[in-house]
Design a protein around this motif. Structure first.
Motif, PDB file in Angstrom:
ATOM      1  N   ALA A  13       0.753  -1.190   0.003  1.00  0.00           N
ATOM      2  CA  ALA A  13       0.017   0.052   0.214  1.00  0.00           C
ATOM      3  C   ALA A  13       0.822   1.185   0.095  1.00  0.00           C
ATOM      4  CB  ALA A  13      -1.107   0.000   1.182  1.00  0.00           C
ATOM      5  N   MET A  14       2.021   1.197   0.699  1.00  0.00           N
ATOM      6  CA  MET A  14       2.795   2.390   0.923  1.00  0.00           C
ATOM      7  C   MET A  14       3.483   2.636  -0.636  1.00  0.00           C
ATOM      8  SD  MET A  14       6.465   2.749   2.471  1.00  0.00           S
ATOM      9  CE  MET A  14       7.295   1.697   1.431  1.00  0.00           C
ATOM     10  N   TRP A  15       3.922   1.805  -1.192  1.00  0.00           N
ATOM     11  CA  TRP A  15       4.375   1.800  -2.510  1.00  0.00           C
ATOM     12  C   TRP A  15       3.531   2.434  -3.572  1.00  0.00           C
ATOM     13  CZ3 TRP A  15       9.132   2.694  -3.739  1.00  0.00           C
ATOM     14  CH2 TRP A  15      10.248   2.512  -2.734  1.00  0.00           C
ATOM     15  N   TRP A  16       2.169   1.807  -3.432  1.00  0.00           N
ATOM     16  CA  TRP A  16       1.167   2.077  -4.341  1.00  0.00           C
ATOM     17  C   TRP A  16       0.656   3.650  -4.367  1.00  0.00           C
ATOM     18  CZ3 TRP A  16      -0.957   0.446  -8.918  1.00  0.00           C
ATOM     19  CH2 TRP A  16      -0.795  -0.465  -9.233  1.00  0.00           C
ATOM     20  N   ALA A  17       0.757   4.034  -3.115  1.00  0.00           N
ATOM     21  CA  ALA A  17       0.639   5.409  -2.747  1.00  0.00           C
ATOM     22  C   ALA A  17       1.565   6.404  -3.157  1.00  0.00           C
ATOM     23  CB  ALA A  17       0.524   5.790  -0.962  1.00  0.00           C
ATOM     24  N   LYS A  18       2.931   5.823  -3.107  1.00  0.00           N
ATOM     25  CA  LYS A  18       4.116   6.693  -3.858  1.00  0.00           C
ATOM     26  C   LYS A  18       3.751   6.614  -5.510  1.00  0.00           C
ATOM     27  CE  LYS A  18       7.618   5.607  -0.259  1.00  0.00           C
ATOM     28  NZ  LYS A  18       8.909   5.230  -0.249  1.00  0.00           N
ATOM     29  N   GLN A  20       0.936   6.310  -7.068  1.00  0.00           N
ATOM     30  CA  GLN A  20      -0.099   7.313  -7.376  1.00  0.00           C
ATOM     31  C   GLN A  20       0.136   8.619  -7.429  1.00  0.00           C
ATOM     32  OE1 GLN A  20      -3.033   5.041  -4.809  1.00  0.00           O
ATOM     33  NE2 GLN A  20      -4.209   5.392  -6.671  1.00  0.00           N
ATOM     34  N   SER A  21       1.208   9.090  -6.233  1.00  0.00           N
ATOM     35  CA  SER A  21       1.615  10.438  -6.196  1.00  0.00           C
ATOM     36  C   SER A  21       2.595  10.986  -7.139  1.00  0.00           C
ATOM     37  CB  SER A  21       2.201  10.527  -4.843  1.00  0.00           C
ATOM     38  OG  SER A  21       2.555  11.859  -4.448  1.00  0.00           O
ATOM     39  N   GLU A  65      -6.916   7.316 -12.137  1.00  0.00           N
ATOM     40  CA  GLU A  65      -6.554   7.127 -10.630  1.00  0.00           C
ATOM     41  C   GLU A  65      -5.077   6.990 -10.262  1.00  0.00           C
ATOM     42  OE1 GLU A  65      -8.295   4.105  -7.338  1.00  0.00           O
ATOM     43  OE2 GLU A  65      -9.337   4.238  -8.830  1.00  0.00           O
TER      44      GLU A  65
END
Length: 200
Positions: A13-18, A20-21, A65
């Protein structure tokens, strides 16, 4: 759910957030794999790119997204044209994967662009070309080096499917042949230090 499974989910989840950002991320090769992110190794092995693996048939909502539009949207026709030219210049071995390809030059891009237009280069062409290269660099379709005036295919091309590559091979056959690339000499850190010392 085990502690290990929870930690793995949090890590992903942390890497996906990065991603996506910031879009595709260039990381150390020792970075553990992340579910759903494809690893694209740099040619020299010094780093890898983490690129979202898009679901088959992903629509614009999913792509937006993931901050992964199909192509940069400003001046889409011109930008897509420059991407096609860069594919022709940088994907020289079309029996191999497109990534990482080889390094192309601005001179090659300009030559093919003029050939596509069927006329000598005009003063406005360079502005359009550079603008498109920068947009494609910002969205990781290309890796554009302004200083060296050199370009490589970006990490997002690793997501192209076999069908995409077949279409691109056919497209490249219809584009003017780029001239041979004349690359800037690579200066090693040791050479740079020696140059600095000689200037003192």
């Amino acid at each position: 759910m085990s502690t290990e499974a929870v930690e793995r989910r949090l890590y992903n989840a942390m890497w996906w957030a990065k991603v996506q950002s910031a879009g595709p991320l260039e990381v150390d090769p020792d970075t553990p794999a992340v579910a759903g992110l494809t690893r694209a190794a740099a040619p020299d092995g010094s780093s890898v790119w983490l690129v979202p693996t898009l679901p088959s048939g992903a629509g614009h909502g999913v792509l937006d997204e993931l901050d992964a539009p199909p192509v940069a949207v400003e001046q889409p026709n011109e930008t897509a044209r420059i991407l096609a030219i860069c594919v022709a210049c940088c994907w020289t071995d079309r029996s191999a994967p497109a990534w990482p390809g080889s390094t192309g030059t601005l001179a090659q891009v300009r030559s093919v662009y003029a050939g596509m237009r069927g006329r000598p280069e005009q003063s406005s062409d360079l502005t359009l070309i550079i603008g498109s290269l920068r947009r494609l660099h910002a969205t990781h379709w290309l890796l554009w080096d302004d200083k060296a005036a050199e370009v490589r295919l970006g990490p997002r091309v690793i997501t192209w499917t076999a069908a995409d590559l077949t279409t691109l091979r056919d497209l490249c056959r219809h584009l003017p042949e780029p001239p041979a690339a004349v690359l800037s000499p690579q200066v090693s850190p040791v050479d740079e230090q020696e140059l600095e010392e000689s200037d003192e």
